[in-house]
Scaffold this active site. Structure first.
Site, PDB file in Angstrom:
ATOM      1  N   GLU A 179      26.327  40.640  20.824  1.00  0.00           N
ATOM      2  CA  GLU A 179      26.861  39.662  19.871  1.00  0.00           C
ATOM      3  C   GLU A 179      28.368  39.516  20.082  1.00  0.00           C
ATOM      4  OE1 GLU A 179      25.782  40.821  15.880  1.00  0.00           O
ATOM      5  OE2 GLU A 179      23.646  40.906  16.365  1.00  0.00           O
ATOM      6  N   GLU A 201      22.921  31.360  16.577  1.00  0.00           N
ATOM      7  CA  GLU A 201      22.210  31.710  15.341  1.00  0.00           C
ATOM      8  C   GLU A 201      22.847  31.038  14.124  1.00  0.00           C
ATOM      9  OE1 GLU A 201      21.112  35.811  14.776  1.00  0.00           O
ATOM     10  OE2 GLU A 201      20.582  35.483  12.680  1.00  0.00           O
TER      11      GLU A 201
HETATM   12  O1  KIV Z   1      17.792  41.145  16.865  1.00  0.00           O
HETATM   13  C1  KIV Z   1      17.200  40.072  16.964  1.00  0.00           C
HETATM   14  O2  KIV Z   1      16.004  39.984  16.715  1.00  0.00           O
HETATM   15  C2  KIV Z   1      17.975  38.907  17.351  1.00  0.00           C
HETATM   16  C3  KIV Z   1      17.354  37.571  17.210  1.00  0.00           C
HETATM   17  C4  KIV Z   1      17.194  37.202  15.797  1.00  0.00           C
HETATM   18  C5  KIV Z   1      18.094  36.531  17.977  1.00  0.00           C
HETATM   19  O3  KIV Z   1      19.079  39.050  17.748  1.00  0.00           O
END
Ligand code: KIV
Length: 265
Positions: A116, A183
């Site tokens: 991220e 997201e």
């Molecule tokens: O951790 C996860 O499942 C994710 C998705 C929601 C993109 O990062």
């Protein structure tokens, strides 16, 4: 279906073919998703919440993630396996991030990792790529920053924030990520970002104009009733089916209906 790779995803974008991504945390589900032809199995750190019962994604550890990545690997044939890097496994320094990411490939059998963050992650992404670790980006609502964001809120509604997200997407592409998850951003912004990039974007609540979609599997199966964002489409009520089976089993055990002769040696 042939093996999905980071490069075949690029070909899909160029051919305007959509990419189907689901989160996956175990062996039997990985097998089913292969049968269904899902392109990417994302071992997401949502594991923390939807499987392990933590309140946020923050507590999940590398060891816990690895355990599930290995199970998914054993059930997979054709999909690309992407392992999510858990909180604090990549934020401290690039060399530590490379070591941790490498474990997902070397020990877990993943073929890429996801992290991220935007511009602040460029050095880390480059270090991972120098170690031949493909990286997927993730911008917009980044759940590991839930406390900084003050909750799970749509990102990029204001101009300044939208501009920053557009720049971040370009910077991540320049750094070498093979794809970016967007997201919880408005669909108009996601559409603009998608058109500006050569690499595929994957929408998680970012509308239909991205190159692919991802859903958290227990959400789309109706297995995780605690939290249901607007963008989640529930395809089936597995919780209801399981509950019915569990109740019937209990009732049959208590009444002596199970096991009958057919189920005895
Ligand atoms: O951790 C996860 O499942 C994710 C998705 C929601 C993109 O990062």
């Amino acid at each position: 279906m042939g093996k999905v790779t980071t490069t075949s995803l690029l070909t899909k974008k160029q051919a305007k073919q959509k990419i189907a991504v689901l989160t996956c945390y175990d062996y039997p589900t990985a097998r089913l998703m292969n049968e269904a032809g899902i392109d990417i199995l994302l071992v997401g750190d949502t594991l923390a919440m939807v499987v392990l019962g933590y309140e946020t994604t923050l507590p999940v550890t590398i060891e816990e993630m690895l355990h599930h990545v290995k199970a998914v690997k054993r059930g997979n044939k054709n999909a690309l396996i992407v392992a999510d890097m858990p909180y604090l496994s990549y934020q401290i320094k690039p060399s530590e991030a490379v070591r941790n990411a490498g474990r997902f490939l070397k020990e877990g059998g993943a073929e890429a990792v996801k992290i991220e963050g935007g511009r602040e992650m460029i050095k880390t992404i480059k270090a991972m790529l120098d170690a031949d670790i493909p990286v997927m980006g993730h911008i917009g609502l980044t759940p590991q920053a839930v406390h900084k964001m003050g909750g799970y809120k749509v990102q990029g509604r204001e101009n300044v924030q939208a501009e920053r997200l557009k720049q971040d997407a370009l910077l991540l592409q320049e750094a070498g990520v093979f794809s970016i998850v967007l997201e919880s951003v408005p669909w108009q912004l996601a559409k603009e970002i998608t058109a500006s990039l050569a690499i595929p974007t994957i929408s998680c609540g970012a509308g239909k104009y991205c190159d692919g979609q991802v859903l958290v599997t227990p959400d789309m199966l109706g297995l995780f009733p605690d939290f249901k964002p607007k963008f989640v489409k529930q395809y089936v009520d597995v919780r209801k089916i399981m509950l019915k089976a569990f109740k019937q089993y209990k009732q049959e055990v208590e009444s002596g209906k199970f096991p009958d002769k057919k189920h005895s040696y």
